[in-house]
Write an enzyme that holds these catalytic residues in place. Structure first.
Site, PDB file in Angstrom:
ATOM      1  N   ASP A   1      -2.352  92.704 -20.945  1.00  0.00           N
ATOM      2  CA  ASP A   1      -1.190  93.606 -20.953  1.00  0.00           C
ATOM      3  C   ASP A   1      -0.421  93.390 -22.268  1.00  0.00           C
ATOM      4  OD1 ASP A   1       0.134  91.203 -20.670  1.00  0.00           O
ATOM      5  OD2 ASP A   1       1.371  91.831 -18.973  1.00  0.00           O
TER       6      ASP A   1
ATOM      7  N   TYR B   1      -6.259  96.846 -17.409  1.00  0.00           N
ATOM      8  CA  TYR B   1      -5.419  95.672 -17.162  1.00  0.00           C
ATOM      9  C   TYR B   1      -5.318  95.373 -15.660  1.00  0.00           C
ATOM     10  CZ  TYR B   1      -1.512  92.843 -16.041  1.00  0.00           C
ATOM     11  OH  TYR B   1      -0.756  91.864 -15.456  1.00  0.00           O
TER      12      TYR B   1
ATOM     13  N   GLU C   1       1.468  94.401  -9.513  1.00  0.00           N
ATOM     14  CA  GLU C   1       1.009  94.710 -10.868  1.00  0.00           C
ATOM     15  C   GLU C   1       1.359  96.149 -11.261  1.00  0.00           C
ATOM     16  OE1 GLU C   1       0.215  92.745 -13.110  1.00  0.00           O
ATOM     17  OE2 GLU C   1      -0.315  90.933 -12.021  1.00  0.00           O
TER      18      GLU C   1
HETATM   19  N1  ADE Z   1       3.706  90.974 -15.603  1.00  0.00           N
HETATM   20  C1  ADE Z   1       2.578  91.593 -15.273  1.00  0.00           C
HETATM   21  N2  ADE Z   1       1.857  90.877 -14.393  1.00  0.00           N
HETATM   22  C2  ADE Z   1       2.576  89.771 -14.135  1.00  0.00           C
HETATM   23  C3  ADE Z   1       2.382  88.648 -13.302  1.00  0.00           C
HETATM   24  N3  ADE Z   1       1.314  88.555 -12.525  1.00  0.00           N
HETATM   25  N4  ADE Z   1       3.328  87.694 -13.321  1.00  0.00           N
HETATM   26  C4  ADE Z   1       4.418  87.834 -14.089  1.00  0.00           C
HETATM   27  N5  ADE Z   1       4.658  88.841 -14.886  1.00  0.00           N
HETATM   28  C5  ADE Z   1       3.750  89.828 -14.915  1.00  0.00           C
END
Ligand code: ADE
Length: 372
Positions: A159, A141, A58
């Site tokens: 997000d 987030y 993340e």
């Molecule tokens: N962008 C941010 N978190 C994500 C996730 N868990 N899977 C795919 N894209 C992401």
């Protein structure tokens, strides 16, 4: 063509009793979860969503595309497979693993947090939003993503993708870069999300934002499992929503970059511990845009006697864009009898291998490696 499960699950809204915000967000559960089960991409951090892997992925995924993150994530997990190895990692090694991802303070915060986890949490990431939020580099987030994806807790994770999907779903014309809008969406989702399948619910919203309700370009409304509930689509507002207030223009900094060479050695230095690109390596530089004559005069004043400098040759300009600043760089190759003692004198071949140089210098690194 036969109807898919998520198409069957679409909620049809009565014109006389339209759904309220929470009702609309509650109604997306069924079609969203069914769609996610069929359409989720297989991603390394999804196959084994341990708290450590979810956290690292993340943080990497902030400001960086999924495809670009994959090789970084694989290398990072190989080199630093758990909280303990991350807490003990040498700064230079960590920055080298992060090199190219940018926003290096994210890497430094990872290590700080890992040390707190080792010292205060027995090496485990906590599972509550409050405790997660207290850790360096973990914002609203990321706290929600870790709590929901790794621990299955009903915490929202809003997000940029989710902001776009929700703004359209709710036909919200407010500025989605405003914190107040994000806070409102978080509160709405907290009230509407299911108590089970929280990981799939949050990642489903992210996935719709990445694959269907895409940023830039036409969204693929024909494929969207939430279409019948989407107020922007119903009201012809897809082109207007999401709205983002124009950003302040970036500050422009002129810099003169010096590729100081002596034999097979080249000069680099470590940047200060605080501020932009903290603790990374860089080529020496001067603030402002210098002519060849001014470079020669400055080098003589700062590091050399006249006879020691053999040549000053212009190399191509380069521009690097950070979030708030642009560097406009003028470059010179400066050949000299020695590398001044205030710099590290590094064999040319070792620069890319051993030192974390930010991608701002890519043009000059290629040049000294003889590739352009
Ligand atoms: N962008 C941010 N978190 C994500 C996730 N868990 N899977 C795919 N894209 C992401």
């Amino acid at each position: 063509m036969s109807e898919t499960l998520y198409q069957k699950l679409q909620v049809l809204e009565s014109e006389t009793h339209p759904l309220d915000r929470i009702g609309r967000l509650t109604a997306i559960r069924g079609p969203l979860l069914a769609w996610y089960r069929e359409n989720a991409r297989t991603l390394p951090w999804r196959e084994d969503p341990s708290p450590y892997r979810v956290w690292i992925s993340e943080i990497m995924l902030q400001q960086t595309r999924v495809e670009a993150v994959k090789p970084y994530f694989a290398r990072f997990m190989e080199a630093l497979p758990d909280v303990e190895t991350l807490a003990a990692a040498a700064d230079d090694r960590l920055l080298k693993l992060w090199e190219g991802l940018g926003y290096y303070s994210r890497a430094k915060n990872l290590k700080k947090t890992a040390q707190i986890l080792v010292n205060e949490y027995g090496g485990r990431l906590p599972d509550t939003r409050e405790e997660l939020l207290s850790l360096p580099g973990i914002g609203s987030y990321t706290a929600g993503a870790i709590a929901s994806i790794a621990y299955g807790k009903p915490e929202p994770a809003v997000d940029g993708n989710v902001l776009r999907v929700l703004a359209r779903l709710l036909a919200c014309r407010d500025d989605i870069s405003a914190q107040a809008v994000k806070r409102q969406f978080e509160a709405d989702l907290a009230a509407a999300m299911p108590k089970e399948d929280c990981s799939a619910f949050n990642q489903g919203l992210i996935e719709i934002g990445a694959l269907v309700c895409i940023p830039g370009g036409e969204p693929r409304c024909g494929e969207c499992p939430l279409r019948s509930l989407c107020l922007a689509e119903r009201n012809g507002l897809i082109g207007e929503i999401p709205y983002k207030a124009p950003k302040k223009p970036r500050r422009i900094e002129e810099r003169t970059i010096l590729l100081i060479e002596s034999g097979d050695r080249i000069a680099i230095q470590k940047r200060p511990e605080k501020g932009l690109l903290a603790s990374m390596y860089e080529f020496p530089g001067l603030e402002g845009k210098y002519s060849p004559e001014e470079v020669l005069a400055a080098a003589e004043e700062l590091f050399y006697s006249e006879a020691e400098i053999r040549s000053v040759t212009p190399v191509p300009d380069a521009i690097h864009i950070f979030s708030h600043v642009e560097w406009h760089m003028t470059g010179y190759r400066l050949e000299a009898d020695r590398i001044p003692a205030c710099f590290l004198a590094v064999p040319r071949g070792e620069i890319s291998e051993k030192y974390a140089l930010p991608s701002a210098f890519d043009r000059y690194i290629k040049l000294i490696n003889g590739k352009s």
